[in-house]
Design a protein around this motif. Structure first.
Motif, PDB file in Angstrom:
ATOM      1  N   ALA A 302     -15.382   3.544   0.197  1.00 30.34           N
ATOM      2  CA  ALA A 302     -15.062   4.855   0.773  1.00 30.34           C
ATOM      3  C   ALA A 302     -13.558   4.981   1.009  1.00 30.34           C
ATOM      4  CB  ALA A 302     -15.834   5.057   2.073  1.00 30.34           C
ATOM      5  N   VAL A 303     -12.946   3.924   1.522  1.00 25.75           N
ATOM      6  CA  VAL A 303     -11.497   3.936   1.764  1.00 25.75           C
ATOM      7  C   VAL A 303     -10.744   4.103   0.449  1.00 25.75           C
ATOM      8  CG1 VAL A 303      -9.545   2.516   2.514  1.00 25.75           C
ATOM      9  CG2 VAL A 303     -11.629   2.618   3.909  1.00 25.75           C
ATOM     10  N   SER A 304     -11.177   3.383  -0.577  1.00 22.34           N
ATOM     11  CA  SER A 304     -10.475   3.458  -1.866  1.00 22.34           C
ATOM     12  C   SER A 304     -10.603   4.848  -2.493  1.00 22.34           C
ATOM     13  CB  SER A 304     -11.002   2.393  -2.826  1.00 22.34           C
ATOM     14  OG  SER A 304     -12.355   2.626  -3.168  1.00 22.34           O
ATOM     15  N   MET A 305     -11.788   5.459  -2.406  1.00 19.69           N
ATOM     16  CA  MET A 305     -11.981   6.794  -2.982  1.00 19.69           C
ATOM     17  C   MET A 305     -11.099   7.835  -2.288  1.00 19.69           C
ATOM     18  SD  MET A 305     -14.250   6.914  -5.515  1.00 19.69           S
ATOM     19  CE  MET A 305     -13.149   5.601  -6.072  1.00 19.69           C
ATOM     20  N   ALA A 306     -11.137   7.857  -0.971  1.00 13.96           N
ATOM     21  CA  ALA A 306     -10.321   8.832  -0.230  1.00 13.96           C
ATOM     22  C   ALA A 306      -8.839   8.535  -0.399  1.00 13.96           C
ATOM     23  CB  ALA A 306     -10.709   8.816   1.239  1.00 13.96           C
ATOM     24  N   GLY A 307      -8.485   7.249  -0.426  1.00 17.36           N
ATOM     25  CA  GLY A 307      -7.085   6.869  -0.552  1.00 17.36           C
ATOM     26  C   GLY A 307      -6.474   7.265  -1.876  1.00 17.36           C
ATOM     27  N   MET A 308      -7.242   7.124  -2.975  1.00 14.80           N
ATOM     28  CA  MET A 308      -6.715   7.508  -4.289  1.00 14.80           C
ATOM     29  C   MET A 308      -6.377   8.992  -4.334  1.00 14.80           C
ATOM     30  SD  MET A 308      -9.161   5.405  -6.916  1.00 14.80           S
ATOM     31  CE  MET A 308      -9.462   3.658  -6.686  1.00 14.80           C
ATOM     32  N   ALA A 309      -7.100   9.792  -3.561  1.00 15.29           N
ATOM     33  CA  ALA A 309      -6.862  11.236  -3.571  1.00 15.29           C
ATOM     34  C   ALA A 309      -5.690  11.643  -2.686  1.00 15.29           C
ATOM     35  CB  ALA A 309      -8.138  11.966  -3.120  1.00 15.29           C
ATOM     36  N   TRP A 310      -5.482  10.966  -1.550  1.00 20.68           N
ATOM     37  CA  TRP A 310      -4.570  11.488  -0.549  1.00 20.68           C
ATOM     38  C   TRP A 310      -3.406  10.572  -0.183  1.00 20.68           C
ATOM     39  CZ3 TRP A 310      -4.876  16.441   0.273  1.00 20.68           C
ATOM     40  CH2 TRP A 310      -6.088  17.095   0.054  1.00 20.68           C
ATOM     41  N   LEU A 311      -3.477   9.293  -0.490  1.00 22.08           N
ATOM     42  CA  LEU A 311      -2.377   8.397  -0.123  1.00 22.08           C
ATOM     43  C   LEU A 311      -1.281   8.434  -1.175  1.00 22.08           C
ATOM     44  CD1 LEU A 311      -4.276   5.282   1.330  1.00 22.08           C
ATOM     45  CD2 LEU A 311      -3.189   7.174   2.561  1.00 22.08           C
ATOM     46  N   PRO A 312      -0.075   7.928  -0.858  1.00 26.39           N
ATOM     47  CA  PRO A 312       1.035   7.931  -1.827  1.00 26.39           C
ATOM     48  C   PRO A 312       0.676   7.188  -3.115  1.00 26.39           C
ATOM     49  CG  PRO A 312       1.824   7.397   0.381  1.00 26.39           C
ATOM     50  CD  PRO A 312       0.335   7.404   0.462  1.00 26.39           C
ATOM     51  N   THR A 313       1.361   7.529  -4.188  1.00 29.20           N
ATOM     52  CA  THR A 313       1.018   6.975  -5.501  1.00 29.20           C
ATOM     53  C   THR A 313       1.218   5.461  -5.574  1.00 29.20           C
ATOM     54  OG1 THR A 313       3.247   7.520  -6.287  1.00 29.20           O
ATOM     55  CG2 THR A 313       1.507   9.125  -6.712  1.00 29.20           C
TER      56      THR A 313
END
Length: 413
Positions: A302-313
């Motif tokens: 869940a963290v990885s999915m949300a992070g790929m969308a919203w965290l820095p590249t």
């Protein structure tokens, strides 16, 4: 039964049977070839967008293959487990190869969506037959006590194509002339797959369930085995985590167009991570506490999915690695839970029910993704939805643990 197939040796007394039997290796290689047909569809959604298909229809076309798998697998499971699987498996490979070859001949126009839907549906029938046959034979090749390791190793047949095909596909697309031609070239992998049927023929001819009239299971017995397995929560955990994987696979290229990242980096990073984990850590899987590890892995996904969308590249590659670690551990633990909690008589059937949950996820995932985009939430919204859905997988595992604890208390009372 010989551990290395009809031409190999039996294990010595006290010797642990090797999981690398001849038939296991042949099934492994054949599945590598056939799973490449699925891996090459990583660019299918973007191709449909390029030819002007609306988001809702893109989701429906992605889903149509798995709708047919979902409809056909129960009949295939009941029918093929009683009969030789050699001819159906060869026919499924030929049908899939023919469909892949047909993509360059598609013409645009008002019937384009209908023709693609029909092709996807036919390939879904072939996939239902193929996966039912392979799963039934696979469980008979895995020695007892090595179920998690067996499923972990065999899952590489899906991971390796998703590591290689997208990475090379991005470079091949301009050389072969576009996505339809990439699909067509992939069909050549059907040739070695068909060749592997020859040495597998003796095992494929043996039915998993005896024919009627020989003390066999009836249809009522099959239904009872499925509905009274006590595995409902595990099946739901399988389905929700698998919905997340299909959303990631089918919509990653679209997300990367928004975030400025590269889809091939996702596929290569997570698959290489999973391969390393399963090659060097698979011997530990059968000792892990499943009811603790699976929810933790679901949280990590869940963290990885949300992070790929919203965290820095700059976090993209580490999040891909986290995705690979969690997915690499979660699937074999779920699969081995179903394997170990099944009897010898129901193991093939329950394993195919597990595959049925994956079929349902393949149908639901694209529909969910297409609906999210149609509602105006773009590809980032798709990955937030994926994060929420995979969290449910861990919750279902905890619910199953609670159910077992309550049953144990009732027995002790």
């Amino acid at each position: 039964m010989p551990i290395f197939g009809p031409t190999g040796r039996h294990p010595m007394p006290g010797e642990t049977p090797s999981i690398f039997s001849r038939d296991f290796i042949l099934l492994f290689c054949m599945s590598l070839c056939n799973n490449s047909y699925m891996a090459v569809y990583y660019c299918f959604e973007q191709w449909l967008e390029g030819v002007g298909v609306a988001a809702g229809w893109r989701g429906a076309l992605l889903s149509s293959l798995f709708v047919m798998v979902l409809l056909c697998r129960p009949l295939a499971s009941f029918t093929l487990l009683k009969r030789s699987k050699l001819v159906p498996l060869g026919g499924a490979i030929l049908l899939s190869s023919s469909i892949m070859l047909a993509y360059p001949f598609l013409a645009g126009g008002p019937h384009f969506v209908g023709v693609v839907a029909a092709m996807r549906a036919l390939q879904g029938v072939a996939l239902a037959i193929y996966s039912t046959c392979v799963t039934a034979v696979l469980v008979s090749c895995i020695p007892k006590g090595q179920s998690a390791r067996g499923f972990a190793l065999f899952s590489l047949t899906l991971l390796l194509p998703y590591s290689v095909i997208p990475a090379f596909g991005e470079h091949l697309l301009p050389l072969v002339g576009g996505e339809p031609y990439l699909f067509a070239w992939t069909s050549l992998l059907g040739i070695p797959a068909l060749c592997m049927l020859i040495p597998l023929a003796p095992r494929l001819r043996v039915p998993e369930i005896p024919a009627a009239g020989s003390g066999s299971m009836t249809g009522r017995d099959v239904l009872h085995a499925v509905t009274h397995s006590g595995l409902a929560c595990i099946y739901l955990a399988c389905m929700t985590f698998s919905i997340m994987t299909w959303l990631a696979i089918l919509f990653m290229k679209g997300l990367c167009t928004l975030t400025g990242t590269q889809a091939q980096h996702f596929f290569m990073t997570y698959t290489i991570t999973m391969i390393l984990i399963r090659l060097f850590g698979s011997h530990m899987f059968d000792t892990l506490p499943r009811y603790r590890i699976v929810p933790l892995c679901a949280l990590g996904l869940a963290v990885s999915m949300a992070g790929m969308a919203w965290l820095p590249t700059w976090t993209f590659i580490p999040l891909c690695a986290l995705y690979g670690v969690c997915l690499g551990v979660l699937y074999p633990l779920l699969a081995s839970t179903i394997y170990d909690r099944s009897t010898d008589a129901t193991r093939s059937l329950n394993s195919n029910v597990m595959m049925l949950t994956f079929d349902a996820s393949g149908m639901l995932g694209p529909l969910i993704g297409g609906a999210v985009i149609q509602m105006g939430f773009d590809y980032k919204g798709v990955f937030v939805a994926a994060a929420c859905i995979v969290s449910m997988s861990g919750a279902f595992m905890l619910l199953d643990r609670l159910r077992l604890a309550l049953e144990e208390r009732r027995r002790d009372a």
